[in-house]
Design a protein around this motif. Structure first.
Motif, PDB file in Angstrom:
ATOM      1  N   ALA A   1       8.928   8.801  -0.570  1.00 20.62           N
ATOM      2  CA  ALA A   1       7.504   8.997  -0.270  1.00 20.62           C
ATOM      3  C   ALA A   1       7.056  10.384  -0.693  1.00 20.62           C
ATOM      4  O   ALA A   1       5.981  10.564  -1.282  1.00 20.62           O
ATOM      5  CB  ALA A   1       7.259   8.784   1.220  1.00 20.62           C
TER       6      ALA A   1
ATOM      7  N   ALA B   1       0.848  -1.197   0.000  1.00 20.39           N
ATOM      8  CA  ALA B   1       0.000   0.000   0.000  1.00 20.39           C
ATOM      9  C   ALA B   1       0.882   1.245   0.000  1.00 20.39           C
ATOM     10  O   ALA B   1       1.005   1.939   1.011  1.00 20.39           O
ATOM     11  CB  ALA B   1      -0.925  -0.013   1.220  1.00 20.39           C
ATOM     12  N   PRO B   2       1.528   1.539  -1.146  1.00 22.06           N
ATOM     13  CA  PRO B   2       2.436   2.692  -1.197  1.00 22.06           C
ATOM     14  C   PRO B   2       1.728   4.031  -1.036  1.00 22.06           C
ATOM     15  O   PRO B   2       2.387   5.050  -0.835  1.00 22.06           O
ATOM     16  CB  PRO B   2       3.072   2.570  -2.593  1.00 22.06           C
ATOM     17  CG  PRO B   2       2.104   1.752  -3.382  1.00 22.06           C
ATOM     18  CD  PRO B   2       1.477   0.805  -2.418  1.00 22.06           C
ATOM     19  N   GLU B   3       0.418   4.033  -1.117  1.00 22.20           N
ATOM     20  CA  GLU B   3      -0.318   5.290  -0.954  1.00 22.20           C
ATOM     21  C   GLU B   3      -0.529   5.670   0.502  1.00 22.20           C
ATOM     22  O   GLU B   3      -0.975   6.787   0.809  1.00 22.20           O
ATOM     23  CB  GLU B   3      -1.681   5.195  -1.657  1.00 22.20           C
ATOM     24  CG  GLU B   3      -2.728   4.344  -0.954  1.00 22.20           C
ATOM     25  CD  GLU B   3      -2.512   2.832  -1.111  1.00 22.20           C
ATOM     26  OE1 GLU B   3      -3.307   2.057  -0.535  1.00 22.20           O
ATOM     27  OE2 GLU B   3      -1.560   2.434  -1.819  1.00 22.20           O
ATOM     28  N   ARG B   4      -0.197   4.769   1.435  1.00 24.73           N
ATOM     29  CA  ARG B   4      -0.436   5.032   2.862  1.00 24.73           C
ATOM     30  C   ARG B   4       0.800   5.659   3.505  1.00 24.73           C
ATOM     31  O   ARG B   4       1.850   5.031   3.613  1.00 24.73           O
ATOM     32  CB  ARG B   4      -0.815   3.739   3.583  1.00 24.73           C
ATOM     33  CG  ARG B   4      -2.166   3.177   3.146  1.00 24.73           C
ATOM     34  CD  ARG B   4      -2.580   2.011   4.010  1.00 24.73           C
ATOM     35  NE  ARG B   4      -2.606   2.362   5.433  1.00 24.73           N
ATOM     36  CZ  ARG B   4      -2.961   1.516   6.392  1.00 24.73           C
ATOM     37  NH1 ARG B   4      -3.296   0.266   6.081  1.00 24.73           N
ATOM     38  NH2 ARG B   4      -2.971   1.896   7.660  1.00 24.73           N
ATOM     39  N   SER B   5       0.646   6.892   3.935  1.00 22.60           N
ATOM     40  CA  SER B   5       1.792   7.619   4.498  1.00 22.60           C
ATOM     41  C   SER B   5       2.293   6.998   5.792  1.00 22.60           C
ATOM     42  O   SER B   5       3.486   7.047   6.094  1.00 22.60           O
ATOM     43  CB  SER B   5       1.415   9.083   4.733  1.00 22.60           C
ATOM     44  OG  SER B   5       0.333   9.182   5.645  1.00 22.60           O
TER      45      SER B   5
ATOM     46  N   TRP C   1       5.031   4.471   5.245  1.00 21.02           N
ATOM     47  CA  TRP C   1       6.330   5.080   4.958  1.00 21.02           C
ATOM     48  C   TRP C   1       6.969   5.621   6.239  1.00 21.02           C
ATOM     49  O   TRP C   1       8.169   5.469   6.456  1.00 21.02           O
ATOM     50  CB  TRP C   1       6.166   6.213   3.945  1.00 21.02           C
ATOM     51  CG  TRP C   1       5.809   5.758   2.564  1.00 21.02           C
ATOM     52  CD1 TRP C   1       4.571   5.657   2.020  1.00 21.02           C
ATOM     53  CD2 TRP C   1       6.721   5.330   1.542  1.00 21.02           C
ATOM     54  NE1 TRP C   1       4.641   5.193   0.735  1.00 21.02           N
ATOM     55  CE2 TRP C   1       5.941   4.988   0.409  1.00 21.02           C
ATOM     56  CE3 TRP C   1       8.102   5.203   1.478  1.00 21.02           C
ATOM     57  CZ2 TRP C   1       6.513   4.534  -0.768  1.00 21.02           C
ATOM     58  CZ3 TRP C   1       8.676   4.746   0.300  1.00 21.02           C
ATOM     59  CH2 TRP C   1       7.888   4.415  -0.802  1.00 21.02           C
TER      60      TRP C   1
ATOM     61  N   GLY D   1       6.743  10.644  -4.317  1.00 18.54           N
ATOM     62  CA  GLY D   1       5.609   9.861  -4.790  1.00 18.54           C
ATOM     63  C   GLY D   1       4.270  10.497  -4.469  1.00 18.54           C
ATOM     64  O   GLY D   1       3.213   9.922  -4.772  1.00 18.54           O
ATOM     65  N   GLY D   2       4.314  11.667  -3.851  1.00 16.68           N
ATOM     66  CA  GLY D   2       3.073  12.374  -3.565  1.00 16.68           C
ATOM     67  C   GLY D   2       2.254  11.766  -2.449  1.00 16.68           C
ATOM     68  O   GLY D   2       1.032  11.935  -2.404  1.00 16.68           O
ATOM     69  N   VAL D   3       2.939  11.064  -1.533  1.00 20.30           N
ATOM     70  CA  VAL D   3       2.205  10.410  -0.446  1.00 20.30           C
ATOM     71  C   VAL D   3       1.621  11.434   0.520  1.00 20.30           C
ATOM     72  O   VAL D   3       0.600  11.185   1.152  1.00 20.30           O
ATOM     73  CB  VAL D   3       3.125   9.412   0.293  1.00 20.30           C
ATOM     74  CG1 VAL D   3       2.454   8.870   1.537  1.00 20.30           C
ATOM     75  CG2 VAL D   3       3.499   8.269  -0.642  1.00 20.30           C
TER      76      VAL D   3
END
Length: 359
Positions: A230, A200-204, A207, A233-235
């Motif tokens: 991160a 889930a790379p969208e979850r800050s 990171w 990547g615009g997280v």
């Protein structure tokens, strides 16, 4: 990690009981109770079993079967303390078939975990060969070990679970990271957190946790690189998030890691090189007792600002290092701004003079 609701179905155990094995009256009572239970009349089932129990003898199969059925009836009524008591009594008779007793022990262990009786649950489950336990029961054992802080026992079992099923829920990877953290195995924790980031790379928060653990593992440069990735990547990691990450390290009693992380974040231009962050960096190096880094940080602050407070910090560090000539040179770099600072300067000069006179 919380247990899912206990849903144990009594009729799954019924086929192991044959009419010719037990007293016909008890068998009929068990069947009547089963019928009443399946129709939703739990009170009738309870009355029938209570009456049947009175007609059984101690240490008999009949008594064990009635107690067993009372246990599962209590589960359906969500009376878990009573269920635990009845299943314990049934198992204590040592009359049930090996298969039924094994299933009852596992169900009892689940009830014990649900009621927070972890040590007793572990004792039951460890009586079996752990490698032969079904996956669901191994999950239960991991939970009990974790609650007892027996991480060294829990981790190998949890690893078996995720290796057998790499698509296991995120909670298992979080558990593995958390338990390794508790054992200060920060490098191992990093590996499990990397799985969550890939998932889930969208979850800050994934990171942030990964960067924090990399920093705890002494890899502050990698932590900063993770946060930069991160960010790019615009997280949505903000400067405040990064400051909080540094603060968490400091609050956890790890000022050296906090200082290195802050230094790396400034170098990566993820945090500004302003006076606030430079001051924080100097304070962290000093808290970490890295005098060389602290001295350099305070000197930079003093030169850039000309603030007497920072020059005094430089002088105190030089005093602690017996660098008398360096301290005297520092004291000549500024003018004290008030009476208290003048008193401190004079105190330092006197200390230097006394030390040099004694050489």
């Amino acid at each position: 990690m919380r247990l899912r609701p206990v849903l144990l179905l009594l009729f799954l155990l019924a086929p192991v009981v044959q009419a010719q094995q037990i007293d016909p009256k008890v068998f009929m009572a068990l069947e009547s109770a089963r019928t009443a239970q399946q129709s939703g009349d739990l009170r009738a089932a309870q009355r029938g079993l209570d009456e049947a129990l009175k007609s059984t003898s101690a240490d008999s199969l009949e008594q064990a079967l009635v107690q067993q059925r009372l246990g599962y009836l209590a589960i359906e009524r969500e009376e878990y303390a009573a269920a635990i008591r009845w299943l314990k009594l049934a198992l204590a008779q040592d009359q049930l078939s090996a298969e039924a007793a094994q299933q009852d022990r596992r169900n009892l262990a689940q009830l014990l975990v649900q009621q927070g009786q972890y040590a007793e649950a572990v004792k039951l489950l460890e009586a079996e060969e752990v490698s032969g336990l079904p996956l669901a029961t191994r999950r239960l054992l991991v939970q009990a070990y974790r609650e007892l802080k027996q991480y060294r026992k829990a981790i190998p079992l949890a690893e078996q679970i995720v290796r057998a099923n790499p698509a296991a829920e995120d909670i298992w990877y979080q558990l593995l990271a958390g338990m390794n953290y508790e054992l200060r195995r920060y490098g191992d924790a990093v590996e499990w957190l990397q799985v969550l980031v890939r998932r889930a790379p969208e979850r800050s928060d994934n990171w942030r946790q990964l960067a924090s653990m990399q920093s705890m593992a002494g890899k502050q440069a990698e932590a900063a690189a993770t946060l930069r990735l991160a960010h790019e990547g615009g997280v949505g990691l903000r400067a405040g998030d990064l400051d909080n990450l540094v603060a968490l390290h400091a609050q956890a009693g790890a000022p050296w890691q906090a200082a290195r992380l802050l230094d790396a974040l400034i170098e990566q231009k993820l945090l500004p090189t302003d006076r606030e962050h430079q001051l924080r960096l100097a304070q962290l190096w000093q808290a970490a007792r890295d005098r060389e880094q602290a001295l350099s940080a305070w000197q930079q602050l003093a030169r850039q600002s000309g603030d007497a407070r920072y020059w005094l910090q430089v002088a105190y560090l030089q005093y602690q290092q017996d660098d008398w000539s360096g301290m005297q040179a520092t004291l000549s770099q500024f003018r004290p701004g008030n009476a208290e600072q003048r008193r401190q300067v004079q105190s330092l000069r006197n200390a230097a003079a006394a030390a040099q006179a004694g050489l």
